[in-house]
Enzyme design. Sequence first.
Site, PDB file in Angstrom:
ATOM      1  N   ARG A   1      -0.477   1.509  11.608  1.00 51.23           N
ATOM      2  CA  ARG A   1      -0.457   1.799  10.176  1.00 51.23           C
ATOM      3  C   ARG A   1      -1.044   0.624   9.410  1.00 51.23           C
ATOM      4  O   ARG A   1      -1.331  -0.416   9.992  1.00 51.23           O
ATOM      5  CB  ARG A   1       0.981   2.078   9.700  1.00 51.23           C
ATOM      6  CG  ARG A   1       1.944   0.979  10.159  1.00 51.23           C
ATOM      7  CD  ARG A   1       3.078   0.727   9.261  1.00 51.23           C
ATOM      8  NE  ARG A   1       2.651   0.201   7.988  1.00 51.23           N
ATOM      9  CZ  ARG A   1       2.255  -1.071   7.788  1.00 51.23           C
ATOM     10  NH1 ARG A   1       2.194  -1.945   8.776  1.00 51.23           N
ATOM     11  NH2 ARG A   1       1.907  -1.483   6.587  1.00 51.23           N
TER      12      ARG A   1
ATOM     13  N   ALA B   1      -3.810   0.234   5.927  1.00 54.28           N
ATOM     14  CA  ALA B   1      -5.136   0.830   5.724  1.00 54.28           C
ATOM     15  C   ALA B   1      -6.240   0.195   6.587  1.00 54.28           C
ATOM     16  O   ALA B   1      -6.931   0.906   7.319  1.00 54.28           O
ATOM     17  CB  ALA B   1      -5.487   0.786   4.238  1.00 54.28           C
TER      18      ALA B   1
ATOM     19  N   ASP C   1      -4.248   1.287  -0.489  1.00 49.69           N
ATOM     20  CA  ASP C   1      -4.746   2.280   0.466  1.00 49.69           C
ATOM     21  C   ASP C   1      -6.025   2.927  -0.025  1.00 49.69           C
ATOM     22  O   ASP C   1      -6.857   3.332   0.774  1.00 49.69           O
ATOM     23  CB  ASP C   1      -3.677   3.340   0.735  1.00 49.69           C
ATOM     24  CG  ASP C   1      -2.609   2.744   1.632  1.00 49.69           C
ATOM     25  OD1 ASP C   1      -1.711   2.059   1.124  1.00 49.69           O
ATOM     26  OD2 ASP C   1      -2.720   2.915   2.864  1.00 49.69           O
TER      27      ASP C   1
HETATM   28  O1  MRU Z   1       2.321   4.010   5.177  1.00 50.45           O
HETATM   29  P1  MRU Z   1       1.763   2.669   5.512  1.00 50.45           P
HETATM   30  O2  MRU Z   1       2.755   1.746   6.137  1.00 50.45           O
HETATM   31  O3  MRU Z   1       0.476   2.777   6.318  1.00 50.45           O
HETATM   32  O4  MRU Z   1       1.364   2.060   4.096  1.00 50.45           O
HETATM   33  C1  MRU Z   1       0.779   0.790   4.039  1.00 50.45           C
HETATM   34  C2  MRU Z   1       0.490   0.304   2.677  1.00 50.45           C
HETATM   35  O5  MRU Z   1       0.730   0.966   1.688  1.00 50.45           O
HETATM   36  C3  MRU Z   1      -0.224  -1.005   2.580  1.00 50.45           C
HETATM   37  O6  MRU Z   1       0.116  -1.664   1.391  1.00 50.45           O
HETATM   38  C4  MRU Z   1      -1.742  -0.763   2.573  1.00 50.45           C
HETATM   39  O7  MRU Z   1      -2.120   0.105   3.614  1.00 50.45           O
HETATM   40  C5  MRU Z   1      -2.509  -2.030   2.684  1.00 50.45           C
HETATM   41  S1  MRU Z   1      -2.370  -2.788   4.287  1.00 50.45           S
HETATM   42  C6  MRU Z   1      -3.247  -4.232   4.191  1.00 50.45           C
END
Ligand code: MRU
Length: 333
Positions: free
Chosen positions: A45, A47, A217
């Site tokens: 997980r 982004a 994201d």
């Molecule tokens: O659902 P997730 O854990 O994938 O969500 C992650 C986030 O919202 C992060 O802040 C985003 O992906 C940036 S990671 C550098």
Amino acid sequence: MTEALRWTGDAIEYIDQRRLPHETHLVRAQTVDELESAIKSLAIRGAPALGVFGAYGVVLLRQRISDNEAFKAATERIRNARPTAVNLSWAVDRVLAAGDMLAEANSIHEEQRAIDRMIAQAALPLFSNGSRVLTHCNTGPIATAGGGTALGAIIAAAQAKKNLAVYASETRPLLQGARLTMYELGQAGVDATLIVDSAAAVTMQQKRIDLVIVGADRVARNGDTANKVGTYGLAVAAAHHGIPFYVAAPRSSFDFTLPNGAAIPIEERSGDEVRQVGGIAITDPQTATYNPAFDVTPARLVTGFITEYGILKPPYSESIPELATRPNVGALA
Ligand code: MRU
């Protein structure tokens, strides 16, 4: 520290993030089912890490599926496994368009490492000795397959400045802040204080937070920003307290095709994530839920975007389209 993920030549080996911080369990993904389920279950997980994983995923599928129609269908499944983080579809499309798919996937991974260092460098002037900073969700090395964006910047600043006070919100329902951010801060030797999400506003007020930094994201062309649910509330509270609110994100998290945040697809996840904590029921199993995984923070609440090209400031109607024209970081590094 073990890398978030790596290409082995015939598989992607990755840390199952659901099992952190209790164990560093390495898993090998080799089939489209395994790739898709790793993404959907949040075993992998964050982004940028989703982008790197998707890039190697395309290489893996090309190796294993010779029929072009079946290959196309499999890559579509990966591309669409999670809808909000634009890095995933961006990386899949980039590898599909490349002549040498493995070289392209390696470049995406290598560039992410360079980008994370550049983001940390760009963020450094925002901190002073003794700064009190609040972050949300997890944006560290395991979320990017590099050094991290917002959390990478906080770790670099904590190592460069004196007496930084770091606050991390737990990030219900899946507790990325409590489980992953606190773990990565510990690994980096950075002291931090964990708060429940609902303590964010009072922490800003009572602990005199100087700065909020979060990841993204997907950022629309006007600066509206989708990030982990709870980010919008932090931005509203930060504005109320006059606290600068920064988003740290690579260019690959900007979607220049979308005019504003209303066009960003927001993933809704299973109600069981709300009805349970760590698999244990905390309410009646029939309880109705609303479980958006992300929210959209309006651009006017964002003080600046910390990118590999420096800090973008308003008016975003000018600075974000300008970002689209910059040379690839591979050419800069
Ligand atoms: O659902 P997730 O854990 O994938 O969500 C992650 C986030 O919202 C992060 O802040 C985003 O992906 C940036 S990671 C550098």
